[in-house]
Design an enzyme around this catalytic site. Structure first.
Site, mmCIF file in Angstrom:
data_model
loop_
_atom_site.group_PDB
_atom_site.id
_atom_site.type_symbol
_atom_site.label_atom_id
_atom_site.label_comp_id
_atom_site.label_asym_id
_atom_site.label_seq_id
_atom_site.Cartn_x
_atom_site.Cartn_y
_atom_site.Cartn_z
ATOM 1 N N LYS A 33 0.615 3.383 -2.944
ATOM 2 C CA LYS A 33 -0.465 4.361 -3.159
ATOM 3 C C LYS A 33 0.034 5.801 -3.104
ATOM 4 O O LYS A 33 -0.554 6.683 -3.728
ATOM 5 C CB LYS A 33 -1.566 4.134 -2.112
ATOM 6 C CG LYS A 33 -2.327 2.829 -2.340
ATOM 7 C CD LYS A 33 -3.162 2.399 -1.145
ATOM 8 C CE LYS A 33 -3.884 1.091 -1.467
ATOM 9 N NZ LYS A 33 -4.417 0.407 -0.287
ATOM 10 N N VAL B 209 1.002 -3.796 3.934
ATOM 11 C CA VAL B 209 0.951 -5.114 4.577
ATOM 12 C C VAL B 209 2.221 -5.930 4.344
ATOM 13 O O VAL B 209 2.367 -7.025 4.879
ATOM 14 C CB VAL B 209 -0.288 -5.947 4.154
ATOM 15 C CG1 VAL B 209 -1.573 -5.286 4.621
ATOM 16 C CG2 VAL B 209 -0.294 -6.193 2.661
ATOM 17 N N SER C 95 0.804 -1.231 0.000
ATOM 18 C CA SER C 95 0.000 0.000 0.000
ATOM 19 C C SER C 95 0.831 1.273 0.000
ATOM 20 O O SER C 95 0.296 2.353 -0.272
ATOM 21 C CB SER C 95 -0.944 0.026 1.196
ATOM 22 O OG SER C 95 -2.020 -0.848 0.967
ATOM 23 N N TYR D 58 -4.532 3.042 7.784
ATOM 24 C CA TYR D 58 -5.751 2.244 7.881
ATOM 25 C C TYR D 58 -6.624 2.765 9.034
ATOM 26 O O TYR D 58 -6.670 3.975 9.271
ATOM 27 C CB TYR D 58 -5.420 0.758 8.063
ATOM 28 C CG TYR D 58 -4.560 0.201 6.955
ATOM 29 C CD1 TYR D 58 -4.871 0.418 5.616
ATOM 30 C CD2 TYR D 58 -3.431 -0.546 7.252
ATOM 31 C CE1 TYR D 58 -4.077 -0.112 4.607
ATOM 32 C CE2 TYR D 58 -2.647 -1.077 6.243
ATOM 33 C CZ TYR D 58 -2.973 -0.854 4.922
ATOM 34 O OH TYR D 58 -2.197 -1.368 3.924
ATOM 35 N N TYR E 129 -2.836 -1.954 -10.737
ATOM 36 C CA TYR E 129 -2.899 -1.809 -9.279
ATOM 37 C C TYR E 129 -2.088 -2.904 -8.587
ATOM 38 O O TYR E 129 -1.273 -2.626 -7.692
ATOM 39 C CB TYR E 129 -4.359 -1.836 -8.826
ATOM 40 C CG TYR E 129 -4.520 -1.820 -7.338
ATOM 41 C CD1 TYR E 129 -4.192 -0.682 -6.599
ATOM 42 C CD2 TYR E 129 -4.974 -2.943 -6.651
ATOM 43 C CE1 TYR E 129 -4.327 -0.668 -5.218
ATOM 44 C CE2 TYR E 129 -5.110 -2.936 -5.270
ATOM 45 C CZ TYR E 129 -4.786 -1.794 -4.561
ATOM 46 O OH TYR E 129 -4.908 -1.785 -3.202
#
Lengths: 313, 313, 313, 313
Positions: B74, B266, B71, B248, B196
């Protein structure tokens, strides 16, 4: 944000310019009208006050006229409760952004009666429950706390607003009873709501607000008096919560464009903390679709951007 | 937070101390196991890298070993997309904290296919769609962008992870098709997901991460090279988003205890931006119940608190 | 279901066989324990009563012992309210299956305070509000109505249960205040809840229940007395609602396996209507995970299947 | 409902009267327009067919013109799947009313990928997955099954509708991938959706529909041929499911006013089962706000009420 020094030469003239500009701006929304006492407020009021840590006060417009602080009271309530409980408090209310309309009952149901943070209504009701449990007379304790912080013994609740809130408080009652069904309200719900509506109805001016929250910009010490209100860690925590959750469902956008810990109320006020610099308080009653006062948002945005005050650069 | 100066004398020894401490700490959770390629990672890895704006590099432990950034990608994807679209982007993805588990489909349904921010999966899929639409070869463009930022031409995607993500990506496919049904995905869903999953599978070390995001701590200019990567406003905005939504459903708590813009993945990595100071990157695979690497959280918390780096005081 | 004639020769012996069987069956769950008065009920009670349209009464076990009717009271309340309001009622409560746990507050929020049907708690609270508004003394009117239907002047509310319900009624209070915030409760919430908890606390036996609802099996005319209680259309409508929504989140399964309009209560009772045949009432306190009394479900299932009573073939 | 005998003398004239009446009625909504192939259908079509168990056929209007059966295909799919799996099926799809819009993804998320019943889209996709897994050529098996039931070898899928559904099927794809992420879809999603869209695109007339579902009114035996299609228990179960869940979010109201097991489709068709009597099929393309064809609902309502056909009295 481009490396502007944080000691502006002519802060007072900027404050005046921003109020003047706001007066020329379209109202940008409606005054809160869910209770008559708020609906009758003159939408034309515009006030701005900046109080720096060195004691300098810059005001313009209606900065000395008291108005209903509404949800800004949640900051005072939280500060009081943190003094009384500290870490145990965070088992009853979380510190996460809510990501939804400020009074959504859905999330409360999903998360078993634990509100996501102390600045949504459910969270502030839990904080009110803490105050009701810990003070024999929580309402007068609240007013005294605020008067002391603002160095203004004239501050008081507006009883007409208070009564009116109670009459129109069915959704908050639903939140409170739902939390009680999950075991997260200790006192009787009517007593807790009575306190909650009372603290929402306290009236303060921009100057009162800017002065009272100076300790958040000064690591827990009230700038004017040198009194330690809370430890530096607590001040930091309140600022962090304000940064992620202080502006209803516009909190992320406010961080994006302004970058300051801040709390708004449907009475039209906003107070923003600038760590190591001071406090800004703005007032203009008409609200945007998120429930934030649009012209007050604009004044604070301009002030922060012109002086490069964002905490994110 | 108590007014500690931001120029610590012995940053390197602190970095080493924290890694040593982390190695003695219980793992505090499980390695991500939804795909085999991640489940096989040695849970004992611990890395920490701090790169200051003046170019000083402090590392300890496994700071040079590449791992799956997941992540954290991102942040890179968003930076690329903001260069290509800027304000139009924010009509397709909001900038509000999500207040829920990082991949909740419920909120997306309620909010008609508009993700709350670019750091939840749905938001990052919209950003991927932007990249797929704007680049003829979005995957190689992504790798080149990251290599350039990190000054490391060896950075590449882990094809085994990439394939594995695709095989286990049904929930992300659901998010993508739901958004497409609302008209918020332009390209074909399989192509968007391919990009992605590809960007999630890129492998970088702590040093790579700390170096690549220096521009966020430096108002848009890459410290090592002096190259302007984006304008100061964009750097500010990314930092604001990271502050409210980067960790998160633990984002609020991280602001509360650490007070820095940060993004976790993660794969066990976290990168935290300290405006006007530098970037911290930490790595330890086991994850806590929020999906954040617990020992990496702890190292960054200690580092920030000891040096008084929080943006909120 | 295979075309069995609906006039069984030895209905009485079947009733006795089923009670005997039930007594040998494992309890299949826990007695309702959210209030002490219910938690203390002997879990071993088993009662069954069948009253046919021709007046034949078949009973076995504890069919004459009164128990707390709880949610079965919703059927009586609805019948009373339909007499007073008829079609206007359906603007305040819908007639659709709820598809969720029987007291979910989420759906109420989504649907703006309009409950999905009169057999979920929120819907029954709206019906209680109607009764409170239309009767000067709604509680005694309710008892008189039930006594009249059951031809039993000894029926009364259990005051200990009533008080106990009020003390543990926070979730129902939340539902009521939420509906009031949407304008769907006319009277004061405490008065409405007082009525609601009162009617839940009425105690009736299986025989009382089977006799009182005979009119639903007989197109609105009470079989024993020939008195018209409601028009045929109203009886039909109540049966339809019972068929889709009378058994909490097991309503579909009950239709699937039994195929009769029925209403259960957490006191352990179920009453099932067999159009043009009669009424079956069963009682056994332990509840399954849906809140339905498992042994009572089983007795009614067996009775209906053996005699081929389902309305769906 | 008032005790009218179920053997009307002049059923045919009633059927004609109802079609005539429907033609004079305002259209009451819009033709389904999410795909061009459906949007182009002439809104003026009105058809009605009643086939009794004794073989009598009563038709009027456009009862012989084939139209897109859409969701009515879910009944055939379920019947096929029940033959192949029976009780294991109910671990993958429940039998409870859904209580929400027919394609809500929210409930699926809450209930971990288990659809509430086979007549919402998610449930029908699970059923399609069962068919794809159990038949080597599920699409042709489906058509053959339907042709056999309707004794009409000319029945076929409309390929233009089929293609069109696939192009506009993003929301169904989202449902399917979400269920696959929960492990409730075995085959590949594109193959499952291909079958699902195919069966929706089959075209049948009112006469076809009324003839094909005769076995549901006759305890599992096809009236025309005497062939046993399923056991009586399965026929009962399908009728029960249709009664609680066959008419989207208007199922409760349909039970309330009509009282018959029925299934509607956005192609404008409705088929209603009258146990021990026969089957009614109506067609009129314009849909009300629940997605049900308003004039077809009205024709069936009138027919059932005039002849006293409700199962609830």
């Amino acid at each position: 944000m481009e490396g502007t020094p944080k000691q502006p030469k002519n802060c007072s003239s900027l404050v005046e310019e921003l109020v003047e500009q706001a007066r020329k701006t379209a109202l940008g929304g409606q005054v809160a009208d869910y209770i008559p006492a708020l609906a009758e407020v003159n939408p034309d009021y515009v006030g701005l006050a900046v109080i720096e840590l060195d004691g300098s006060v810059h005001t313009a417009g209606d900065a000395d006229i008291p108005f209903s602080i509404q949800s800004i009271s949640k900051v005072f309530g939280l500060a009081m409760a943190m003094q009384r409980m500290d870490d145990i408090l965070w088992e009853r209310v979380r510190m996460e952004p809510s990501g939804q309309a400020f009074n959504s009952i859905v999330q409360l149901e999903w998360e078993h009666g634990i509100p996501r943070n102390p600045f949504i209504n459910a969270g502030a009701i839990v904080v009110s429950d803490v105050l009701v449990s810990h003070y024999s007379a929580s309402k007068s304790a609240f007013v005294q706390y605020v008067r002391h912080l603002a160095s203004n013994s004239a501050i008081h609740a507006d009883h007409r607003v208070w009564e009116s809130e109670k009459e129109h408080g069915n959704r908050n009652a639903a939140l409170a009873y739902l939390m009680k069904s999950f075991g997260n309200i200790e006192s009787e719900v009517p007593e807790v709501l009575d306190h909650y509506f009372f603290q929402c109805s306290v009236a303060m001016s921009c100057v009162d607000l800017a002065r009272s929250l100076g300790f958040l910009a000064n690591r827990g010490v009230q700038p004017g008096t040198g009194e330690r209100i809370c430890d530096a860690r607590s001040a930091h925590r309140i600022n962090a919560l304000l940064s992620t959750s202080g502006m209803y469902d516009q909190s992320g956008e406010f961080a994006f464009t302004v970058g300051l810990p801040a709390k708004s109320g449907v009475g039209g006020g906003i107070v923003a903390v600038v760590p190591d610099y001071g406090v800004i308080a703005a007032w203009s009653p008409p609200l945007n679709r998120f429930g934030n006062p649009s012209r007050a948002v604009e004044m604070i945005t301009q002030f922060a951007q012109r002086l490069g005050l964002s905490v994110y650069t």
